[in-house]
Design a protein around this motif. Sequence first.
Motif, PDB file in Angstrom:
ATOM      1  N   GLU A 220       0.840  -1.191   0.000  1.00 37.77           N
ATOM      2  CA  GLU A 220       0.000   0.000   0.000  1.00 37.77           C
ATOM      3  C   GLU A 220       0.881   1.250   0.000  1.00 37.77           C
ATOM      4  OE1 GLU A 220      -1.738  -3.583   1.132  1.00 37.77           O
ATOM      5  OE2 GLU A 220      -0.448  -2.496   2.529  1.00 37.77           O
ATOM      6  N   ARG A 221       0.459   2.333   0.631  1.00 37.71           N
ATOM      7  CA  ARG A 221       1.177   3.598   0.529  1.00 37.71           C
ATOM      8  C   ARG A 221       2.587   3.545   1.120  1.00 37.71           C
ATOM      9  NH1 ARG A 221      -2.700   4.309  -2.421  1.00 37.71           N
ATOM     10  NH2 ARG A 221      -3.997   6.197  -2.481  1.00 37.71           N
ATOM     11  N   SER A 250       4.543   9.118   1.667  1.00 40.93           N
ATOM     12  CA  SER A 250       4.467  10.439   2.311  1.00 40.93           C
ATOM     13  C   SER A 250       4.871  11.568   1.373  1.00 40.93           C
ATOM     14  CB  SER A 250       5.332  10.471   3.582  1.00 40.93           C
ATOM     15  OG  SER A 250       4.890   9.498   4.500  1.00 40.93           O
ATOM     16  N   THR A 284      -9.260  12.665  -0.568  1.00 39.98           N
ATOM     17  CA  THR A 284      -8.656  11.801   0.445  1.00 39.98           C
ATOM     18  C   THR A 284      -9.583  10.632   0.772  1.00 39.98           C
ATOM     19  OG1 THR A 284      -7.474  13.662   1.403  1.00 39.98           O
ATOM     20  CG2 THR A 284      -7.768  11.761   2.812  1.00 39.98           C
ATOM     21  N   PRO A 285      -9.079   9.400   0.837  1.00 38.95           N
ATOM     22  CA  PRO A 285      -7.672   8.995   0.821  1.00 38.95           C
ATOM     23  C   PRO A 285      -7.113   8.758  -0.577  1.00 38.95           C
ATOM     24  CG  PRO A 285      -9.027   7.081   1.212  1.00 38.95           C
ATOM     25  CD  PRO A 285      -9.977   8.245   1.099  1.00 38.95           C
ATOM     26  N   ARG A 469     -15.438   5.442  -7.128  1.00 36.85           N
ATOM     27  CA  ARG A 469     -14.707   5.002  -5.940  1.00 36.85           C
ATOM     28  C   ARG A 469     -15.184   3.631  -5.462  1.00 36.85           C
ATOM     29  NH1 ARG A 469     -15.572   9.383  -1.569  1.00 36.85           N
ATOM     30  NH2 ARG A 469     -16.034  10.679  -3.392  1.00 36.85           N
ATOM     31  N   GLU A 474      -9.310   0.805  -2.835  1.00 37.66           N
ATOM     32  CA  GLU A 474      -9.501   1.346  -1.487  1.00 37.66           C
ATOM     33  C   GLU A 474     -10.850   0.954  -0.903  1.00 37.66           C
ATOM     34  OE1 GLU A 474      -6.033   3.200  -3.022  1.00 37.66           O
ATOM     35  OE2 GLU A 474      -7.989   2.890  -3.938  1.00 37.66           O
TER      36      GLU A 474
END
Length: 513
Positions: A220-221, A250, A284-285, A469, A474
């Motif tokens: 993931e991120r 980040s 977001t997200p 979405r 997500e």
Amino acid sequence: MTDPVPPTGTAGLRDDVVSARSVSGAEHPIVPGFHPDPTICRVGEEYYLAHSSFEYTPGVPLRRSTDLVTWTLAGHALEGDPHLRGGDANAGGGVYAPTLRHHDGRFWMITTNVSGAPGQLVTSAPAIEGPWAPSTLIAGVDGIDPDLCWDDDGVCRLTFSSNMASAPGIAQARVDLEAGRLLDEPRTVSRGSGLAYPEGPHVFRRGAHWYLLYAEGGTERGHAISVARASSPDGPFEPHPQNPIFSRRSTVFPVQNTGHADIVELADGSWAMVYLGVRPRGATPMFHVNGRETFLAGVDWEDDWPAVVPDRFRFPVPRTGFADEFDGPLDARWISPGLAPAEFARPTGAGVRILPAEAPNGAPSLLAARTTDAHWRFAAHTTASDAAAVRVRMDERHWAEVALVDGRAEARIRIGELSHAVADARPLAGGSRGLIVESRRATTGGPDDLVLAIADEDGERELARWDGRYLSTEVAGGFVGRTVGIRATTTEVLFTRAEYAPVEAQSRSQKED
């Protein structure tokens, strides 16, 4: 057979030509759409890629290139393989990350079917197009993401992300590939740098050092790429003092989740790296819908350590559109969740007959292609008045479709346990109609809007517009991206044509006019 250029004059489509606009390999994938966990090797002047396929069949798509940026689909390593036949993998299961290598005149591919018997599947072929041998199951290797490397004596080592209590982290064992058995017990060679989930290992040699390239931080991120080195392929491996060597976590960079890399020496002696990433959009997200895609970076060497150069390569936007009249064998682009396309799709020379069928995993048959663009349009043409459908899908709990029911069109969506349908009050006019799903610019903070429409003798009319979405990773979870394709709901349907193309996103004011 298959025309790579959608017909001119089709509403909403642009001509599918290679754009004169040059893009950076750091921001645009070389293989767009749901093509995760890339693995690469070189033979002479040609390069070869393989990817994960999860629940979709045929398993493990294979590509070839002479320039690293223009890739041609060459087939699948696990097409018709007995270890996948009749499998019941769901969207989180099936075939995980492969490794593709060339050794002693043969291609070797090893991977994990997490929905099958414990162990690793290995197969080989004399050419990338095959024929690929039926896979052999190597037992005693509980884990994922297997890698193969050979030392100077020709002894092969299998390195993998271990699920074994006796060898946690990244483990390794010598293996006899011909016999399909381990030569010793797996042992830990790395526990990573301290981030979560060390995985995706690849062991390779440069000069006096053997390198262990691996991913960590989760896919993931927080995904990242790290490296360690040793004087032997067995280790012990010394970690890079500044691990991870590459990550986008980040940051506001448009490509995120970067990791799970493989590395290759180019024909000119320079080096390059392929890795996965996603292109999230919306509020977001942020949401990514096309799955994890394959990106390309350069590699320099500093003090005998690899240094990633993300924006070394620039290239024209890859072609993604196609039009298929099904006047020959099925193109290799077509895949299906859990059921081989040949089991329910029959090209006739004047279209393709789709039979209603259900895969062992419970998914209805769907002749699908991966979506590859930020915004796109897919249309399928038929003379049927009933049972035809076009579906865009994340998994069996997250999809949307336009379907024909008793001479009328209906738009349907499923989001988890919720389902909704919008019926068109107008009967279908004329003998030919198009079923359309289009991804357009978002109006409600999602990644896009999904527009479902029908076209008949009276023209094209929108049936429903939903926030994209709900068909994103997500929301749905899992490891795959969207696919879109054709299916038959209750009885056999003949489709005469299917076409997919990128579209230029319209502004909100244009859509509301």
